[in-house]
Design a protein around this motif. Structure first.
Motif, mmCIF file in Angstrom:
data_model
loop_
_atom_site.group_PDB
_atom_site.id
_atom_site.type_symbol
_atom_site.label_atom_id
_atom_site.label_comp_id
_atom_site.label_asym_id
_atom_site.label_seq_id
_atom_site.Cartn_x
_atom_site.Cartn_y
_atom_site.Cartn_z
ATOM 1 N N ARG A 87 50.483 -111.990 -6.421
ATOM 2 C CA ARG A 87 49.417 -111.400 -7.666
ATOM 3 C C ARG A 87 49.798 -110.935 -8.736
ATOM 4 O O ARG A 87 51.049 -110.380 -8.900
ATOM 5 N N THR A 88 49.047 -110.842 -9.645
ATOM 6 C CA THR A 88 49.494 -110.457 -11.168
ATOM 7 C C THR A 88 48.409 -109.289 -11.511
ATOM 8 O O THR A 88 47.080 -109.554 -11.567
ATOM 9 N N VAL A 89 48.758 -108.244 -11.889
ATOM 10 C CA VAL A 89 47.972 -107.117 -12.401
ATOM 11 C C VAL A 89 48.338 -106.662 -13.670
ATOM 12 O O VAL A 89 49.480 -106.720 -14.072
ATOM 13 N N GLN A 90 47.343 -106.633 -14.485
ATOM 14 C CA GLN A 90 47.433 -106.298 -16.072
ATOM 15 C C GLN A 90 47.685 -104.928 -15.976
ATOM 16 O O GLN A 90 46.946 -103.882 -15.464
ATOM 17 N N VAL A 143 52.020 -96.163 -18.037
ATOM 18 C CA VAL A 143 51.793 -97.409 -17.810
ATOM 19 C C VAL A 143 50.471 -97.223 -16.702
ATOM 20 O O VAL A 143 50.594 -96.287 -15.903
ATOM 21 N N GLU A 144 49.441 -97.918 -17.315
ATOM 22 C CA GLU A 144 48.214 -97.755 -16.633
ATOM 23 C C GLU A 144 47.750 -99.047 -16.203
ATOM 24 O O GLU A 144 47.172 -99.967 -16.790
ATOM 25 N N PRO A 145 47.776 -99.331 -14.699
ATOM 26 C CA PRO A 145 47.530 -100.591 -14.334
ATOM 27 C C PRO A 145 46.032 -100.747 -14.041
ATOM 28 O O PRO A 145 44.991 -99.826 -13.818
ATOM 29 N N ASP A 168 46.196 -100.744 0.700
ATOM 30 C CA ASP A 168 47.447 -101.227 0.824
ATOM 31 C C ASP A 168 47.958 -101.865 -0.633
ATOM 32 O O ASP A 168 48.883 -101.856 -1.260
ATOM 33 N N GLY A 169 46.909 -102.828 -1.055
ATOM 34 C CA GLY A 169 46.983 -103.667 -2.230
ATOM 35 C C GLY A 169 46.928 -102.363 -3.256
ATOM 36 O O GLY A 169 47.816 -102.892 -4.079
ATOM 37 N N VAL A 170 46.404 -101.527 -3.460
ATOM 38 C CA VAL A 170 46.267 -100.503 -4.526
ATOM 39 C C VAL A 170 47.857 -100.022 -4.902
ATOM 40 O O VAL A 170 48.429 -99.752 -5.727
ATOM 41 N N LEU A 171 48.407 -99.744 -3.447
ATOM 42 C CA LEU A 171 49.650 -99.158 -3.345
ATOM 43 C C LEU A 171 50.708 -100.114 -3.903
ATOM 44 O O LEU A 171 51.425 -99.706 -4.785
ATOM 45 N N ALA A 172 50.353 -101.194 -3.557
ATOM 46 C CA ALA A 172 51.658 -102.389 -4.072
ATOM 47 C C ALA A 172 51.193 -102.441 -5.759
ATOM 48 O O ALA A 172 52.335 -102.714 -6.256
ATOM 49 N N ASP A 173 50.124 -102.417 -6.276
ATOM 50 C CA ASP A 173 50.000 -102.352 -7.637
ATOM 51 C C ASP A 173 50.533 -101.498 -8.297
ATOM 52 O O ASP A 173 51.138 -101.270 -9.325
ATOM 53 N N LEU A 174 50.499 -100.131 -7.772
ATOM 54 C CA LEU A 174 51.026 -98.692 -8.383
ATOM 55 C C LEU A 174 52.777 -98.932 -8.178
ATOM 56 O O LEU A 174 53.377 -98.522 -9.073
ATOM 57 N N ASP A 175 52.870 -99.519 -7.034
ATOM 58 C CA ASP A 175 54.628 -99.655 -7.155
ATOM 59 C C ASP A 175 55.137 -100.706 -8.237
ATOM 60 O O ASP A 175 55.986 -100.275 -8.867
ATOM 61 N N ALA A 176 54.203 -101.639 -8.422
ATOM 62 C CA ALA A 176 54.554 -102.570 -9.365
ATOM 63 C C ALA A 176 54.703 -101.677 -10.834
ATOM 64 O O ALA A 176 55.591 -102.182 -11.781
ATOM 65 N N ALA A 177 53.679 -101.044 -11.338
ATOM 66 C CA ALA A 177 53.667 -100.303 -12.355
ATOM 67 C C ALA A 177 55.046 -99.518 -12.362
ATOM 68 O O ALA A 177 55.359 -99.301 -13.409
ATOM 69 N N ALA A 178 55.076 -98.668 -11.186
ATOM 70 C CA ALA A 178 56.241 -97.695 -11.260
ATOM 71 C C ALA A 178 57.515 -98.336 -11.389
ATOM 72 O O ALA A 178 58.433 -97.886 -12.246
ATOM 73 N N VAL A 204 54.894 -92.136 -16.855
ATOM 74 C CA VAL A 204 53.826 -91.783 -15.970
ATOM 75 C C VAL A 204 52.935 -92.869 -15.751
ATOM 76 O O VAL A 204 52.469 -93.536 -16.501
ATOM 77 N N VAL A 205 52.783 -92.944 -14.362
ATOM 78 C CA VAL A 205 51.690 -93.971 -13.869
ATOM 79 C C VAL A 205 50.606 -93.435 -13.926
ATOM 80 O O VAL A 205 50.225 -92.475 -13.173
ATOM 81 N N LEU A 206 49.575 -93.855 -14.576
ATOM 82 C CA LEU A 206 48.306 -93.500 -14.783
ATOM 83 C C LEU A 206 47.266 -94.245 -13.958
ATOM 84 O O LEU A 206 47.189 -95.474 -14.049
ATOM 85 N N ILE A 207 46.327 -93.472 -13.328
ATOM 86 C CA ILE A 207 45.403 -94.300 -12.502
ATOM 87 C C ILE A 207 43.997 -93.864 -12.832
ATOM 88 O O ILE A 207 43.501 -92.796 -12.950
ATOM 89 N N HIS A 208 43.308 -94.967 -13.221
ATOM 90 C CA HIS A 208 41.855 -95.006 -13.668
ATOM 91 C C HIS A 208 40.788 -94.248 -12.530
ATOM 92 O O HIS A 208 41.099 -94.296 -11.463
#
Length: 268
Positions: free
Chosen positions: A49-52, A95-97, A129-139, A67-71
């Protein structure tokens, strides 16, 4: 400016919205366009996966916290990006994915959805679980930036507030988690960071969860510090900036909530 490319959780995440529920955010875009801070879009890859991510840097001499910011449930909107810029203005790398990356009608992200209803439906259907993985990548990305000082926090709004709380149960190197009017997770035992809550007094759907959350966090030996802003509604951080909003309590809550957020981030 530079730009480079208890209630059930299901009930809590049900929003009676129409395609016109969220007004145009030209005011937020104008503020963002006027910002002098460097910002860029960065592809974050994990697995297949690639998240912008929308990344904004502060104009400071020293290394800065991340700060990891979640919309919100509306996706990566102009306001979400403008909020990231405002935090960067206070000295933080943000960093806001775009958690809708790859789920747009043409394989893109939030910008591809034809209506707010469509974006809300897509965000509501994201795999936790996919959201957590995206947030891990951002962090992970943020922590390894040369200009980062090793401090890491997460903050989120509405749906993103709930995900911020959930991320605190998952991520062990957080210095703090900030929950803006979002629902709690089902378990608190794995939380290691202090959790700070921000709630509107006129938001009974979410406020009804606070007493049980206070009790559960205390029983688990975790730090949870909720503040309720009287007269403010759900989404007051956005509404309080919107020139078209007519509730003065939203503006007051937004100003006080943002000041509290910055002070707590600075104290990490």
């Amino acid at each position: 400016m530079k730009i480079v490319a208890s209630l059930s959780l299901a009930a809590l995440l049900t929003f009676p919205l129409t395609a016109t529920s969220l007004p145009a955010q030209d005011w937020a875009k104008a503020r963002l366009d006027a910002s002098p801070r460097h910002r860029e879009y960065v592809p974050l890859k994990h697995g297949s996966r690639t998240v912008q991510a929308f990344v904004v840097y502060p104009e400071v001499k020293s290394k800065a916290p991340v700060v990891v910011l979640i919309h919100e449930i509306f996706g990566l909107t102009d306001w979400a990006k403008e909020m990231a810029d405002e935090l960067a203005a206070k000295g933080f790398i943000v960093v806001e994915p775009d958690l809708l990356s790859g789920f747009g009608p043409k394989g893109g992200g939030s910008d591809e959805f034809p209506s707010q209803d469509a974006a809300v439906k897509a965000v509501s259907g994201l795999d936790p679980d996919g959201v957590l993985a995206d947030l891990d990548a951002a962090a992970d990305y943020g922590k390894h930036l040369p200009s980062a000082n090793g401090k890491l926090a997460v903050a989120g709004f509405c749906w993103g507030g709930g995900k911020s709380f959930a991320f605190a149960t998952h991520r062990k190197d957080l210095s703090a988690a900030f929950v803006f009017y979002g629902p709690p997770p089902s378990s608190f035992t794995t939380i290691t960071a202090p959790v700070y809550g921000f709630y509107g007094g006129n938001d009974s759907r979410i406020d009804a969860t606070i007493p049980d959350t206070v009790a559960a966090m205390k029983a688990a030996g975790k730090k949870y510090d909720p503040v309720t802003y009287e007269g403010a509604g759900h989404g007051f951080m956005r509404a309080g900036e919107d020139p078209g909003d007519t509730n003065p309590a939203n503006k007051k809550a937004r100003e006080e909530g943002f000041a509290r957020l910055v002070k707590l981030l600075q104290s990490m």
